[in-house]
Design a protein around this motif. Structure first.
Motif, PDB file in Angstrom:
ATOM      1  N   THR A 196     -16.597  30.372  21.476  1.00 12.98           N
ATOM      2  CA  THR A 196     -16.978  31.659  22.042  1.00 12.98           C
ATOM      3  C   THR A 196     -18.373  31.530  22.633  1.00 12.98           C
ATOM      4  O   THR A 196     -19.317  31.159  21.938  1.00 12.98           O
ATOM      5  N   ILE A 197     -18.506  31.815  23.915  1.00 13.30           N
ATOM      6  CA  ILE A 197     -19.777  31.660  24.615  1.00 13.30           C
ATOM      7  C   ILE A 197     -20.434  33.026  24.794  1.00 13.30           C
ATOM      8  O   ILE A 197     -19.809  33.958  25.308  1.00 13.30           O
ATOM      9  N   HIS A 198     -21.687  33.138  24.378  1.00 17.41           N
ATOM     10  CA  HIS A 198     -22.448  34.373  24.555  1.00 17.41           C
ATOM     11  C   HIS A 198     -23.401  34.164  25.734  1.00 17.41           C
ATOM     12  O   HIS A 198     -24.580  33.885  25.567  1.00 17.41           O
ATOM     13  N   ASP A 199     -22.860  34.302  26.917  1.00 15.15           N
ATOM     14  CA  ASP A 199     -23.590  33.966  28.144  1.00 15.15           C
ATOM     15  C   ASP A 199     -24.308  35.194  28.703  1.00 15.15           C
ATOM     16  O   ASP A 199     -24.038  35.661  29.804  1.00 15.15           O
ATOM     17  N   PHE A 200     -25.250  35.707  27.904  1.00 19.53           N
ATOM     18  CA  PHE A 200     -26.053  36.866  28.289  1.00 19.53           C
ATOM     19  C   PHE A 200     -27.294  36.897  27.419  1.00 19.53           C
ATOM     20  O   PHE A 200     -27.350  36.220  26.386  1.00 19.53           O
ATOM     21  N   ARG A 201     -28.260  37.685  27.824  1.00 14.80           N
ATOM     22  CA  ARG A 201     -29.521  37.766  27.072  1.00 14.80           C
ATOM     23  C   ARG A 201     -29.962  39.217  26.929  1.00 14.80           C
ATOM     24  O   ARG A 201     -29.658  40.055  27.772  1.00 14.80           O
ATOM     25  N   GLY A 202     -30.671  39.498  25.848  1.00 12.65           N
ATOM     26  CA  GLY A 202     -31.288  40.804  25.661  1.00 12.65           C
ATOM     27  C   GLY A 202     -30.386  41.880  25.113  1.00 12.65           C
ATOM     28  O   GLY A 202     -30.681  43.076  25.266  1.00 12.65           O
ATOM     29  N   PHE A 203     -29.304  41.496  24.454  1.00 12.90           N
ATOM     30  CA  PHE A 203     -28.366  42.478  23.911  1.00 12.90           C
ATOM     31  C   PHE A 203     -28.460  42.524  22.387  1.00 12.90           C
ATOM     32  O   PHE A 203     -29.075  41.643  21.761  1.00 12.90           O
ATOM     33  N   PRO A 204     -27.861  43.524  21.743  1.00 10.14           N
ATOM     34  CA  PRO A 204     -27.943  43.647  20.279  1.00 10.14           C
ATOM     35  C   PRO A 204     -27.313  42.461  19.550  1.00 10.14           C
ATOM     36  O   PRO A 204     -26.388  41.821  20.053  1.00 10.14           O
ATOM     37  N   ASN A 205     -27.809  42.205  18.347  1.00 10.08           N
ATOM     38  CA  ASN A 205     -27.298  41.096  17.539  1.00 10.08           C
ATOM     39  C   ASN A 205     -25.796  41.220  17.279  1.00 10.08           C
ATOM     40  O   ASN A 205     -25.099  40.211  17.130  1.00 10.08           O
ATOM     41  N   GLU A 206     -25.302  42.458  17.208  1.00 12.52           N
ATOM     42  CA  GLU A 206     -23.874  42.686  16.960  1.00 12.52           C
ATOM     43  C   GLU A 206     -23.014  41.981  18.005  1.00 12.52           C
ATOM     44  O   GLU A 206     -21.937  41.455  17.697  1.00 12.52           O
ATOM     45  N   LEU A 207     -23.518  41.940  19.229  1.00 13.81           N
ATOM     46  CA  LEU A 207     -22.761  41.311  20.302  1.00 13.81           C
ATOM     47  C   LEU A 207     -22.772  39.790  20.163  1.00 13.81           C
ATOM     48  O   LEU A 207     -21.744  39.134  20.372  1.00 13.81           O
ATOM     49  N   TYR A 208     -23.908  39.236  19.773  1.00 13.84           N
ATOM     50  CA  TYR A 208     -24.003  37.781  19.608  1.00 13.84           C
ATOM     51  C   TYR A 208     -23.212  37.299  18.386  1.00 13.84           C
ATOM     52  O   TYR A 208     -22.816  36.131  18.325  1.00 13.84           O
ATOM     53  N   ALA A 209     -23.000  38.194  17.450  1.00 12.86           N
ATOM     54  CA  ALA A 209     -22.242  37.818  16.252  1.00 12.86           C
ATOM     55  C   ALA A 209     -20.739  37.783  16.510  1.00 12.86           C
ATOM     56  O   ALA A 209     -19.987  37.217  15.711  1.00 12.86           O
TER      57      ALA A 209
END
Length: 266
Positions: A64-77
């Motif tokens: 799973t790639i989190h190809d974005f920056r500056g969003f809430p930790n919930e999204l990166y999790a």
């Protein structure tokens, strides 16, 4: 047509959509319940660009790639551990030819794929692969590759193309909260072209077409549309949903196939 899976073009917008209580996410959830269960999913995302060949993800469980920056930790999790599909990879190679496809174990599922598929199929138990945008291919070549992939729809494969018809982040703040005339005009004519299968209107734009220049911009969010349109089969109709515009971003989405599947999608 009862056994045929549709082809979808989903306007995906911000990564926040996948964790927000918004109408677009609710529509994806309703659509997932309405669709026949796919045997596998092929995603074409705006966020994977390659040069010279169409790449496809390989491996038992693409990351799973989190190809974005500056969003809430919930999204990166968030993780979307859907299994890959070696069989689907090889079927894609068979349909397109070795000269057009590269098997790629370095990529995974970016937010243009898992961000729209997760609300539809949250269990992550349907085999899935991602297909890149070959930026050396012409619009006509993208359509041809989509047409070659169209038989997958009669083999239990759901084609999910993810991008935006109108996508210009440089102009988004300027127009946020409004429906600028150029965006509405461009969105309307693209929808008409999708309905009528007018591929020329979807791929050929005059040099002074300012609305197209603003909406398509760097093109990576527009090109996935050609994979939904290009995989249209005889008897298919077009359904439109999530038909919204916020400034320089549209969420307008299309179902190519049987629009009855959208009867519970608002």
């Amino acid at each position: 047509m009862t056994d045929r899976l549709p082809a979808l073009f989903l306007g995906h917008g911000s990564p926040m959509t996948v964790i927000s209580d918004v109408p677009e996410r609710a529509a994806w959830q309703a659509l997932g319940k309405a669709l026949p269960r796919p045997k596998a999913i092929l995603c074409v995302s705006a966020h994977w660009e390659t040069q010279g060949k169409s790449h496809v993800t390989t491996g038992d469980t693409p990351r799973t790639i989190h190809d974005f920056r500056g969003f809430p930790n919930e999204l990166y999790a968030m993780q979307y551990p859907a299994p890959g599909s070696a069989a689907l990879v090889e079927r894609v190679v068979e349909l397109l030819g070795e000269e057009r496809v590269h098997r790629d174990d370095s990529w995974g599922f970016d937010h243009g794929s898992w961000g729209v598929v997760q609300p539809m199929f949250p269990a992550a138990d349907i085999p899935m692969i991602q297909f890149s945008l070959d930026r050396m291919a012409s619009p006509q070549e993208h359509l041809a590759r989509a047409a070659a992939l169209a038989p997958l729809r009669d083999e239990g494969v759901l084609i999910v193309a993810s991008g935006n018809v109108v996508h210009n982040l440089a102009l988004w703040r300027q127009y946020a909260g409004s429906r600028p005339d150029w965006a509405v005009s461009f969105q309307s004519r693209i929808t008409e072209a999708v309905r009528s299968a007018d591929t020329s209107a979807l791929t050929q734009f005059a040099s002074d077409d300012q609305a197209a220049a603003a909406a398509i911009n760097s093109a990576e969010h527009y090109l996935p549309l050609l994979y939904a349109v290009g995989s249209r089969l005889p008897g298919d109709e077009v359904g439109v949903f999530n038909d919204t515009i916020d400034g320089a971003l549209s969420m307008t989405s299309y179902l190519i196939g049987d629009p009855v599947l959208l009867k519970t999608v608002h």
